[in-house]
Write a protein that holds these residues in place. Sequence first.
Motif, PDB file in Angstrom:
ATOM      1  N   THR A 190      -7.532  15.891  24.873  1.00  0.00           N
ATOM      2  CA  THR A 190      -6.234  16.562  24.893  1.00  0.00           C
ATOM      3  C   THR A 190      -5.784  16.771  23.450  1.00  0.00           C
ATOM      4  O   THR A 190      -5.586  15.807  22.718  1.00  0.00           O
ATOM      5  N   ASP A 246     -11.271   9.440  27.957  1.00  0.00           N
ATOM      6  CA  ASP A 246     -10.462  10.588  27.534  1.00  0.00           C
ATOM      7  C   ASP A 246      -9.796  10.277  26.201  1.00  0.00           C
ATOM      8  O   ASP A 246      -9.405   9.124  25.942  1.00  0.00           O
ATOM      9  N   GLY A 300      -6.884  11.636  23.185  1.00  0.00           N
ATOM     10  CA  GLY A 300      -5.808  12.518  22.726  1.00  0.00           C
ATOM     11  C   GLY A 300      -5.879  12.598  21.212  1.00  0.00           C
ATOM     12  O   GLY A 300      -5.768  11.580  20.525  1.00  0.00           O
TER      13      GLY A 300
END
Length: 355
Positions: free
Chosen positions: A351, A278, A280
């Motif tokens: 994100t 993941d 950001g």
Amino acid sequence: MPFNVPTLRQLIESGLIDIEASLDTLLPKFGIEQALNASVSGSIRDLYDYQTWIVRQIIPSSESEDQTIIDTARYEGVLQKLASNAFGPVTFTGDVPIPVDTVMTHSDGRLYRVTLSNAPSGGTVVVQVEAEDAGVAGNLDSGQTLTLVSTVPGIQPNGITGEISGGADIEPVAQVLERLLFRKRNPPMGGALHDYVAWCREVSGVTRAWCIDLYQGPATVGYAFVYDERADIIPTYTDQVAMTDYIYRHPDPATGTDVGRPGGIEAVYIPLQLKETDLGITISPDSSDLRQSVKTSIEGYFKTLSPGSTLKLSSVRTAIGSTPGVDDYVLDLSANVPALSSELHALGVITWGTM
């Protein structure tokens, strides 16, 4: 040295100089000479453009016409993979056979047709179905419901799917070009490591493949492959079985001659696991279009990684920073991400932040 194709303006100016030199006089601003020169210069420019187009077709590249790539690839033995129909089992409750060509539908409107019907056993009937429309959209996970379009006496209308897979869209021309270049750089050798990669990528839907020598000791090779166009890129059990059979022996797509793994070699499927990371990310300027461009750039980098390779922080930064339109960004990834030999890096959830 490179040849610079003159612009239309340069051709017109050069033509005027030649005409004035030949007539030994200055031409008026408006006149028949000016008109003829502009017309001839435009025609010459068209010839330059045509020659430039021809150059781009001689050696297939991303600048070549799609049909040029397809035709050249076919000549070299690399055939564009056509769209294929998904197929698999469906189980119904009942005590009579379901006729072949019986149609059933998914809740979203996708249609499937019975291609083989087994005899009833224990109050259930298992049939093999095929998607009406070719393409990756016909694939279904196990446990979904298909409903008979027309009632069959003695059969409950709702059936439960097994693994329905094998559906693939027509191969993009960019992938045809990639496979063509791979074949040119790695000619068939009757069982070299790159042959296994080429064989895997000949199967509809397969976009990436890898091969490892001595995977489980002498006389063994390991191979892995994925389907990037699917929601789940990892091959299903049906895909694995079909690939095992294909590698063992199959007709060459171009010649029809049987080819496959040489005798004495055991080809072992490598069960991959996805290692999702993941991220950001905050970009400036920020817009939905630029976010999509950044995501596409990062996904492009992830697709260059092989099983067991390291996800490099510097490469992720390069993918973001080199995206046209990005002036500045902040990334929460702070170190390289290693992977086991059976793990393949995949982009997780991004994100998005705001500056």
